[in-house]
Enzyme design. Structure first.
Site, PDB file in Angstrom:
ATOM      1  N   HIS A   1     -10.571  -5.742  -1.739  1.00 28.36           N
ATOM      2  CA  HIS A   1      -8.927  -5.970  -1.970  1.00 28.36           C
ATOM      3  C   HIS A   1      -8.767  -6.357  -1.078  1.00 28.36           C
ATOM      4  O   HIS A   1      -9.909  -5.414   0.410  1.00 28.36           O
ATOM      5  CB  HIS A   1      -7.896  -5.085  -2.461  1.00 28.36           C
ATOM      6  CG  HIS A   1      -8.862  -3.269  -1.892  1.00 28.36           C
ATOM      7  ND1 HIS A   1      -9.237  -2.882  -2.754  1.00 28.36           N
ATOM      8  CD2 HIS A   1      -7.979  -2.665  -0.736  1.00 28.36           C
ATOM      9  CE1 HIS A   1      -9.550  -1.585  -1.559  1.00 28.36           C
ATOM     10  NE2 HIS A   1      -9.238  -1.273  -1.288  1.00 28.36           N
ATOM     11  N   PHE A   2      -8.074  -6.803   0.221  1.00 32.57           N
ATOM     12  CA  PHE A   2      -8.030  -7.291   1.566  1.00 32.57           C
ATOM     13  C   PHE A   2      -6.308  -6.248   1.935  1.00 32.57           C
ATOM     14  O   PHE A   2      -5.804  -6.538   1.542  1.00 32.57           O
ATOM     15  CB  PHE A   2      -7.711  -8.714   2.347  1.00 32.57           C
ATOM     16  CG  PHE A   2      -9.068  -9.379   1.188  1.00 32.57           C
ATOM     17  CD1 PHE A   2     -10.500  -9.309   2.136  1.00 32.57           C
ATOM     18  CD2 PHE A   2      -9.579  -9.845   0.172  1.00 32.57           C
ATOM     19  CE1 PHE A   2     -10.626 -10.472   2.193  1.00 32.57           C
ATOM     20  CE2 PHE A   2     -10.807 -10.010  -0.334  1.00 32.57           C
ATOM     21  CZ  PHE A   2     -11.290 -10.829   0.744  1.00 32.57           C
ATOM     22  N   HIS A   3      -6.503  -5.307   3.101  1.00 30.89           N
ATOM     23  CA  HIS A   3      -5.510  -4.827   3.897  1.00 30.89           C
ATOM     24  C   HIS A   3      -4.665  -5.737   4.733  1.00 30.89           C
ATOM     25  O   HIS A   3      -5.996  -6.442   5.571  1.00 30.89           O
ATOM     26  CB  HIS A   3      -5.504  -3.220   4.321  1.00 30.89           C
ATOM     27  CG  HIS A   3      -6.385  -3.004   3.697  1.00 30.89           C
ATOM     28  ND1 HIS A   3      -5.739  -1.433   3.423  1.00 30.89           N
ATOM     29  CD2 HIS A   3      -8.210  -2.593   3.045  1.00 30.89           C
ATOM     30  CE1 HIS A   3      -6.655  -0.848   3.028  1.00 30.89           C
ATOM     31  NE2 HIS A   3      -7.987  -1.254   2.400  1.00 30.89           N
TER      32      HIS A   3
ATOM     33  N   GLN B   1     -14.553   2.704   1.994  1.00 30.48           N
ATOM     34  CA  GLN B   1     -14.062   2.123   0.595  1.00 30.48           C
ATOM     35  C   GLN B   1     -13.128   3.028   0.084  1.00 30.48           C
ATOM     36  O   GLN B   1     -14.222   4.407  -0.466  1.00 30.48           O
ATOM     37  CB  GLN B   1     -14.972   0.987  -0.361  1.00 30.48           C
ATOM     38  CG  GLN B   1     -13.488   0.495  -1.192  1.00 30.48           C
ATOM     39  CD  GLN B   1     -14.258  -0.309  -1.889  1.00 30.48           C
ATOM     40  OE1 GLN B   1     -15.937  -1.262  -1.827  1.00 30.48           O
ATOM     41  NE2 GLN B   1     -13.856  -1.421  -2.574  1.00 30.48           N
TER      42      GLN B   1
ATOM     43  N   ASP C   1       0.898  -0.964   0.248  1.00 33.67           N
ATOM     44  CA  ASP C   1       0.288   0.324  -0.320  1.00 33.67           C
ATOM     45  C   ASP C   1       0.909   1.107  -0.057  1.00 33.67           C
ATOM     46  O   ASP C   1       1.915   1.395   0.794  1.00 33.67           O
ATOM     47  CB  ASP C   1      -1.302   0.050   1.240  1.00 33.67           C
ATOM     48  CG  ASP C   1      -2.254   1.169   1.546  1.00 33.67           C
ATOM     49  OD1 ASP C   1      -1.483   1.745   0.950  1.00 33.67           O
ATOM     50  OD2 ASP C   1      -3.579   0.824   1.263  1.00 33.67           O
TER      51      ASP C   1
HETATM   52  P1  5GP Z   1      -9.757   0.988   0.403  1.00 32.74           P
HETATM   53  O1  5GP Z   1      -9.978   2.507   1.464  1.00 32.74           O
HETATM   54  O2  5GP Z   1     -10.426   0.771  -0.798  1.00 32.74           O
HETATM   55  O3  5GP Z   1     -10.009  -0.254   1.129  1.00 32.74           O
HETATM   56  O4  5GP Z   1      -8.082   0.941   0.584  1.00 32.74           O
HETATM   57  C1  5GP Z   1      -7.607   1.527  -0.672  1.00 32.74           C
HETATM   58  C2  5GP Z   1      -5.820   1.386  -0.442  1.00 32.74           C
HETATM   59  O5  5GP Z   1      -4.749   1.641  -1.553  1.00 32.74           O
HETATM   60  C3  5GP Z   1      -5.895   2.894   1.000  1.00 32.74           C
HETATM   61  O6  5GP Z   1      -5.398   2.143   2.264  1.00 32.74           O
HETATM   62  C4  5GP Z   1      -4.275   3.000  -0.308  1.00 32.74           C
HETATM   63  O7  5GP Z   1      -3.238   4.455   0.586  1.00 32.74           O
HETATM   64  C5  5GP Z   1      -4.504   2.260  -1.410  1.00 32.74           C
HETATM   65  N1  5GP Z   1      -4.001   2.945  -2.243  1.00 32.74           N
HETATM   66  C6  5GP Z   1      -4.230   4.202  -3.145  1.00 32.74           C
HETATM   67  N2  5GP Z   1      -4.251   4.580  -3.997  1.00 32.74           N
HETATM   68  C7  5GP Z   1      -2.677   3.790  -4.549  1.00 32.74           C
HETATM   69  C8  5GP Z   1      -2.033   3.294  -5.545  1.00 32.74           C
HETATM   70  O8  5GP Z   1      -1.896   3.911  -6.576  1.00 32.74           O
HETATM   71  N3  5GP Z   1      -1.094   2.005  -5.188  1.00 32.74           N
HETATM   72  C9  5GP Z   1      -0.857   1.667  -4.324  1.00 32.74           C
HETATM   73  N4  5GP Z   1      -0.395   0.385  -4.233  1.00 32.74           N
HETATM   74  N5  5GP Z   1      -2.207   1.936  -3.102  1.00 32.74           N
HETATM   75  C10 5GP Z   1      -2.622   2.564  -3.192  1.00 32.74           C
END
Ligand code: 5GP
Length: 140
Positions: free
Chosen positions: A102-104, A96, A33
Site C-alpha cells: 500500500h501507498f500512504h 511496515q 487510514d
Molecule cells: P504500514 O505501517 O503498513 O505502512 O501502514 C499501515 C497503515 O494502516 C497505518 O497507517 C495504520 O494506521 C493503517 N491501518 C491499520 N489498521 C487499519 C484498518 O483496520 N483500517 C484502515 N483503514 N487502516 C488501518
C-alpha cells in the site's frame, strides 16, 4: 517471508472488514487510514497480493502509480493542503505494520508535522467526511 491472506487489508479488499472507501476499480482500492498521520491521510492498495514493494509484480506497480498520483492531486485540492507526502514501508524493519502492499497519501500543511505512524484512531464521522471530500475531488 510469504504473503498472509489474512492481513487486515486483504480482509478489507474481500469486504470482510469495513473501510471508508474513496475509490475502487479493477486494480485497486483507495480508503482512509483509520489512524491518520495528517488530516485526509488515505491509502492506495493494489488488489493483487504482495507483502510490499519488494515482492510486487512490476506490472502492478506500473498500474498503481498513476492512481497514487491522482489521489495525491485530489488530496491537495480536497483538503486545501500546501503539499502531499507519499510513503511506502517495506517489512517490519522498514516501518511496515500491515503486510499487503500500500501507498500512504498524506496531505501536508505548512508548519504541521506528521502525527505518529499508526497511533491514534480517528472518529468515524471525520473519516467518513474526509472520504467524501476526497471522492468529490477525484471525480473532478
Ligand atoms: P504500514 O505501517 O503498513 O505502512 O501502514 C499501515 C497503515 O494502516 C497505518 O497507517 C495504520 O494506521 C493503517 N491501518 C491499520 N489498521 C487499519 C484498518 O483496520 N483500517 C484502515 N483503514 N487502516 C488501518
Amino acid at each position: 517471508m510469504s504473503y498472509d491472506p489474512n492481513n487486515i487489508f486483504a480482509k478489507i479488499l474481500r469486504g470482510e472488514i469495513p473501510c471508508h472507501k474513496v475509490h475502487e476499480d479493477a486494480d485497486a482500492l483507495v480508503f482512509m487510514d483509520v489512524m491518520p498521520q495528517s488530516p485526509g491521510h488515505a491509502l492506495v492498495v493494489p488488489k493483487v497480493a504482495s507483502r510490499n514493494l519488494l515482492d510486487a509484480d512490476p506490472a502492478v506497480i506500473a498500474k498503481v502509480m498513476p492512481l497514487v498520483q491522482k489521489v495525491a492531486v485530489a488530496a491537495k485540492t480536497a483538503f486545501n493542503a500546501d503539499g502531499v507526502s507519499i510513503a511506502q514501508f517495506n517489512e517490519e524493519a522498514g516501518g511496515q505494520t500491515v503486510f499487503h502492499l500500500h501507498f500512504h497519501v498524506m496531505p501536508r500543511f505548512e508548519g504541521q508535522p506528521l502525527k505518529m505512524h499508526g497511533r491514534n484512531m480517528e472518529d468515524a464521522a471525520v473519516l467518513a467526511a474526509n472520504a467524501e471530500k476526497l471522492k468529490a475531488a477525484l471525480a473532478q
